[in-house]
Design an enzyme around this catalytic site. Structure first.
Site, short mmCIF file in Angstrom:
data_model
loop_
_atom_site.label_atom_id
_atom_site.label_comp_id
_atom_site.label_asym_id
_atom_site.label_seq_id
_atom_site.Cartn_x
_atom_site.Cartn_y
_atom_site.Cartn_z
N ASP A 183 13.23 -8.52 -48.87
CA ASP A 183 14.68 -9.59 -48.30
C ASP A 183 14.49 -10.74 -48.25
O ASP A 183 15.86 -11.68 -47.90
CB ASP A 183 15.17 -8.07 -47.76
CG ASP A 183 14.87 -8.24 -46.59
OD1 ASP A 183 13.55 -8.19 -46.35
OD2 ASP A 183 15.45 -8.10 -44.81
N ARG A 242 11.31 -13.75 -40.94
CA ARG A 242 11.40 -13.60 -39.67
C ARG A 242 10.34 -12.08 -40.32
O ARG A 242 9.81 -11.04 -40.51
CB ARG A 242 12.45 -12.54 -39.48
CG ARG A 242 13.66 -11.81 -40.47
CD ARG A 242 15.22 -11.64 -40.22
NE ARG A 242 15.90 -10.89 -41.07
CZ ARG A 242 16.85 -10.63 -40.90
NH1 ARG A 242 17.97 -11.40 -40.85
NH2 ARG A 242 17.53 -9.57 -41.57
N ASP A 243 10.71 -10.87 -38.21
CA ASP A 243 9.94 -9.57 -38.31
C ASP A 243 10.72 -8.52 -38.92
O ASP A 243 10.94 -7.22 -38.88
CB ASP A 243 10.08 -9.40 -36.97
CG ASP A 243 11.31 -9.22 -36.20
OD1 ASP A 243 12.23 -9.10 -36.69
OD2 ASP A 243 11.40 -8.51 -35.02
N GLU A 244 10.72 -8.67 -40.69
CA GLU A 244 10.88 -8.36 -41.80
C GLU A 244 10.12 -8.30 -43.04
O GLU A 244 8.92 -7.45 -42.81
CB GLU A 244 12.45 -8.44 -41.55
CG GLU A 244 13.35 -6.85 -42.56
CD GLU A 244 14.68 -7.17 -42.41
OE1 GLU A 244 14.89 -6.69 -42.65
OE2 GLU A 244 15.13 -8.16 -41.63
N ASP A 268 18.19 -5.48 -51.95
CA ASP A 268 17.98 -6.40 -52.69
C ASP A 268 17.95 -6.70 -54.10
O ASP A 268 18.35 -7.43 -54.78
CB ASP A 268 17.68 -7.06 -51.81
CG ASP A 268 18.60 -6.70 -50.50
OD1 ASP A 268 17.95 -5.96 -50.13
OD2 ASP A 268 18.35 -7.92 -49.49
N TRP A 291 21.27 1.77 -52.68
CA TRP A 291 19.20 0.78 -51.85
C TRP A 291 18.09 2.28 -53.48
O TRP A 291 17.68 1.50 -53.84
CB TRP A 291 19.12 1.90 -50.50
CG TRP A 291 20.11 0.19 -49.89
CD1 TRP A 291 18.60 -0.71 -49.78
CD2 TRP A 291 20.98 -0.41 -50.30
NE1 TRP A 291 19.42 -1.33 -48.85
CE2 TRP A 291 20.62 -1.62 -49.27
CE3 TRP A 291 22.66 -0.42 -50.39
CZ2 TRP A 291 21.77 -2.54 -48.33
CZ3 TRP A 291 23.45 -1.16 -50.10
CH2 TRP A 291 22.78 -2.61 -49.12
N GLU A 321 21.33 -15.23 -46.12
CA GLU A 321 21.85 -13.55 -45.78
C GLU A 321 23.02 -12.96 -45.62
O GLU A 321 24.33 -12.24 -46.33
CB GLU A 321 21.09 -13.02 -44.23
CG GLU A 321 21.43 -11.10 -44.32
CD GLU A 321 20.28 -11.22 -42.90
OE1 GLU A 321 20.11 -9.97 -43.29
OE2 GLU A 321 20.49 -11.72 -42.22
N HIS A 337 17.97 -15.11 -48.63
CA HIS A 337 17.89 -13.83 -48.73
C HIS A 337 18.46 -13.24 -49.75
O HIS A 337 19.72 -13.88 -50.03
CB HIS A 337 18.66 -13.55 -47.75
CG HIS A 337 18.81 -12.13 -46.69
ND1 HIS A 337 17.73 -11.88 -46.07
CD2 HIS A 337 18.80 -10.96 -46.46
CE1 HIS A 337 17.37 -10.69 -45.38
NE2 HIS A 337 17.97 -10.38 -46.26
#
Length: 826
Positions: free
Chosen positions: A412, A416-418, A425, A478, A676, A697
């Site tokens: 995605d 960052r912390d992802e 997506d 999803w 995003e 994003h």
């Protein structure tokens, strides 16, 4: 692997950490935090001497974690090109990839050789794993196979006889947090005798199978130089809490970064685009000098926290990385106080950034800094440009977003912390992606991870793939990626095996959904980040009907007539349920743009209800001042559906809109990738909520599919998918009348696209509509728009009517076929 076993270090004790999204002590990225040095990475060694003349030498290797392999002190690659972050990311519960390399270029033909490899936690047990596989030691599994000229073979495989240590210049490494490198520390992969070794131990705490590598590798694909370099020190007041930086100098253009950077100064480099990869730095520095790097996507605009600023105006904005530190620390090696040239690039992490800020605790000479753009190696297939400069910027933003997020898996966001493989997506963007590049191998590998994600959730595809959360899965728009992605790959590349190898998994998902009656998938996300929310269950029912329709197509393709009839009947029941639940007094009860789009895109309405829904959708957009109000779900089908309905002019009005929310709004705010949120940053109010505000994003970039398939008109033939023998050329120009063009917009007057050698370009010349086509092979069904009510077209200066071309006039277009060649059609 024939003989190799996983091994690790007997003394390594990984430390667990709190879930970064659930911890009460979650700290967002800020300048007061630094990356800890650590003790080094897990490293392995094996010395060996060939017993005879070597004919071939092969390395087969994998790891739980990220490996970096060396033979006789040389990093192993292919002709100077290296695979990065290997063996890439899979669901470690089920499979891990085996990578193979030629060792002959690195082998000493006589005497002793030494093989070494270091392994970092990576996706296996780094922070990005969320502890899903347990906080276990990284491990290595490798074998060197030597084939001698005398016909014999020797396999040197990992076992307890190998040596291990935790040491080396890479003191610590984590995908989210970055890398700490101390060049003063001996590198056991280069000079193994400089460190102490101990016996390795077998590692058995894993469940995955080692399988041959699939898909595309991650490599450095291009290089980007900084476009400007700003040196600042200290902060001056400007009436805000954080103030503004005191700029000492600013250079632009080639070699702008070359300078002396004094201790305490900040060198801020702008690479001009929000990219994904790593920096490569070359500096002259004294022994022990600490050089630190911070990464950012944006700059603070005012110093005002009310505008979301986390530092002084002009400095880098880092808080939106959340708990990901995204640091680079380097300790230079020199000779006393005399400076020595140091070259460094981190190998066990990657960063999402436009800006890099360097500081040093002693004066250094910066010689060169380059951004090495990393991502999956995929052949570029398409290009697009048009007469509108802002749309061209949007298309560039979409491309850069794809470059950064099509990494090991389609993620995605990259910063960052992802950085997770969110399936919503993926299913929204995969059509656009398959125009931009050859995604077939990349996404087919990912579909293998999708099948793995079902194994512990009763057939439900995970919401994140590879899976890192135990309880997620089966959510509308999803999980349906497990069906949508195979469908798009089949349409674009034409291989029915893509469908066949996923058919059983898709049936398992449909069986999972059957437990909910006709209500469809779970409802966790809805129309994510929409300005106007749509009932989540409504979205689920719509997607369930779409899933059943796809299964009808798949079953027919594979000759599964019994299943085709089952899914045809299932879809009928779902559509009837949809009408019973969501249609009252001749109208759909959900009144959002997305609700109308889903009904029309998935063919859930017909007759008078269809006409009414089209009218309501159109009015909804017009009443919203020609701006969209859709989130991920609606945006992914927005313009494609409008053109399906013949509302091309309305689609153009949305594309060319610059108000918030719209595709071009972020372009006007300075975006170099897709964001995003539609308003992740605005010049008027500053930054959006820091808790979820990525500036890379790609999902909203799904509109690129419409640019290719409708604006340029290059699309697969439904009867013969894959562009191999037949395809469609149906360009759709902007024909809006002056009265139909929203204020501030201009009509698009030219568009040009290429795809796999096919070229479609349209423009207006001397008040005539002109198309130029290049058909490299096969047959194109041309659907040429008759804009002026004429009955003939001119092809390469010869006038034809439809009959003469063996075609027909249908829906305002002349339909005919052209074979390989170059054509000008007027």
């Amino acid at each position: 692997m024939k003989l190799a076993k996983f091994i690790t270090d007997p003394n390594l004790d990984p430390k667990a950490y709190n879930h970064p999204w659930k911890s009460d002590n979650r700290v967002f990225n800020n300048r007061s935090i630094d990356l800890e040095a650590g003790q080094g990475l897990l490293t392995f060694l094996k010395k060996f001497t060939p017993s005879s003349a070597v004919k071939t030498a092969r390395l087969r290797i994998t790891s739980l974690g990220i490996f970096e392999a060396y033979l006789n002190g040389k990093r192993i690659g292919e002709n100077g090109v290296y695979d990065e972050m290997m063996p890439l990311w899979t669901d470690y519960r089920y499979r891990v990839f085996e990578c193979e390399y030629d060792l002959l270029p690195y082998l000493r033909k006589t005497g002793e050789n030494f093989f070494a490899a270091r392994v970092s936690a990576g996706w296996w047990s780094g922070r990005i794993s969320f502890g899903y596989y347990g906080f276990k030691s990284p491990a290595l599994c490798a074998e060197l196979e030597l084939t001698y000229r005398n016909g014999t073979t020797e396999i040197i495989a990992t076992d307890e006889d190998w040596k291990t240590t935790v040491a080396g210049p890479v003191m610590s490494a984590d995908i989210w947090d970055g890398e700490f490198y101390d060049a003063r520390v001996s590198d056991p992969c280069v000079t193994p005798d400089a460190v102490a070794w101990r016996q390795a131990k077998l590692f058995t705490d894993y469940t995955c199978e080692i399988v041959p590598f699939e898909g595309e590798r991650v490599r450095v694909n291009e290089y980007v130089a900084p476009i400007s370099a700003t040196v600042w020190r200290d902060v001056k007041p400007n009436g805000t809490e954080h103030g503004a930086i005191k700029t000492l100098r600013r250079d632009v253009g080639n070699n702008c970064e070359r300078m002396r950077l004094r201790a305490g100064q900040h060198l801020m480099l702008d690479f001009g685009v929000n990219l994904v990869g790593r920096p490569a730095i070359a500096v002259m520095a004294a022994d022990g000098t600490k050089i630190s790097g911070l990464f950012a996507e944006m700059l603070n605009d005012s110093g005002d926290p009310a505008r979301g600023n986390d530092g002084p105006a002009g400095s880098i904005y880092i808080e939106n990385y959340r708990s990901a530190l995204s640091r680079m620390n380097y300790i230079a090696r020199g000779v006393g106080n005399r400076k020595k040239k140091n070259i460094f690039r981190p190998l066990h992490t990657y960063y999402g950034f436009r800006y890099l800020e360097l500081t040093a605790d002693r004066d250094i000479e910066v010689e060169c800094v380059t951004a090495e753009v990393m991502g999956a190696v995929m052949e570029g297939l398409g290009s697009f440009e048009c007469s509108d400069a802002e749309v061209n910027r949007l298309y560039s933003n979409i491309e850069w977003g794809m470059k950064g997020n099509y990494f090991s898996a389609p993620t995605d966001c990259p910063q960052r912390d992802e950085r997770l493989g969110w399936t919503g997506d993926t299913q929204i963007f995969c059509g656009a992606a398959s125009y931009i590049a050859n995604t077939e191998r990349f996404l087919r590998r990912w579909l293998g991870d999708a099948r793995d994600s079902q194994k512990t959730n009763h057939g439900a595809y995970g919401d994140v793939i590879p899976r890192v959360f135990e309880s997620d899965g089966g959510n509308a728009a999803w999980a349906d990626a497990g069906l949508v992605v195979p469908m798009k790959l089949y349409e674009m590349f034409g291989d029915p095996e893509t469908v066949a190898e996923n058919y059983d998994a898709m049936e398992a998902y449909m069986e999972y959904l059957s437990q909910f009656g006709l209500e469809g998938p779970n409802t966790a996300y809805g129309d994510w980040l929409a300005f106007e929310p749509t009932d989540k269950r409504y979205i689920s029912v719509c997607y369930y009907a779409y899933d059943a329709a796809l299964m009808v197509k798949f079953s027919e393709l594979l000759g599964r007539d019994d299943r085709k009839e089952y899914y045809r009947e299932l879809r009928q029941r779902i559509v009837a349920h949809y009408h019973e639940r969501y249609v009252e007094n001749g109208e759909i009860t959900e009144k959002t743009q997305t609700a109308y789009l889903l009904a029309l895109a998935f063919d859930l309405v017909e007759g008078e209800l269809f006409e009414k829904t089209v009218k309501l959708l159109k009015q909804k957009i017009v009443d919203n001042d020609y701006t969209l109000s859709t989130g991920f779900v609606g945006t992914g089908i927005l313009n494609q559906t409008l053109s399906k309905l013949g509302l091309d002019g309305l689609a153009y009005s949305l594309l060319l809109q610059t108000k918030d929310p719209s595709w071009l709004y972020s372009v006007r705010q300075g975006a170099t990738t897709v964001w995003e949120r539609w308003n992740s940053y605005t010049k008027a109010t500053g930054f959006g909520k820091v808790t979820m505000n990525s500036f890379n994003h790609y999902a909203y970039g799904a509109v690129a599919e419409w640019l290719y398939a409708t604006v340029a008109g290059i699309r697969p033939d439904p009867e013969e998918p894959g562009f191999a023998g037949r395809f469609v050329l149906a360009p759709t120009p902007d024909t809006r009348k002056e009265s139909e063009i929203p204020a501030g917009q201009k009509r698009m007057t030219m568009a040009s696209a290429t795809y796999r050698g096919i070229h479609s370009r349209w423009e207006y010349e001397n008040e005539r509509f002109v198309c130029r086509f290049v058909i490299p092979c096969g047959v194109a069904r041309v659907e040429f728009p008759l804009l002026y009510g004429q009955k003939t077209v001119e092809i390469n200066n010869v006038v034809f009517n439809a009959k003469e071309l063996g075609g027909e006039i249908r829906n305002g277009r002349m339909v005919f076929e052209l074979t390989a060649g170059s054509y000008t059609v007027k």
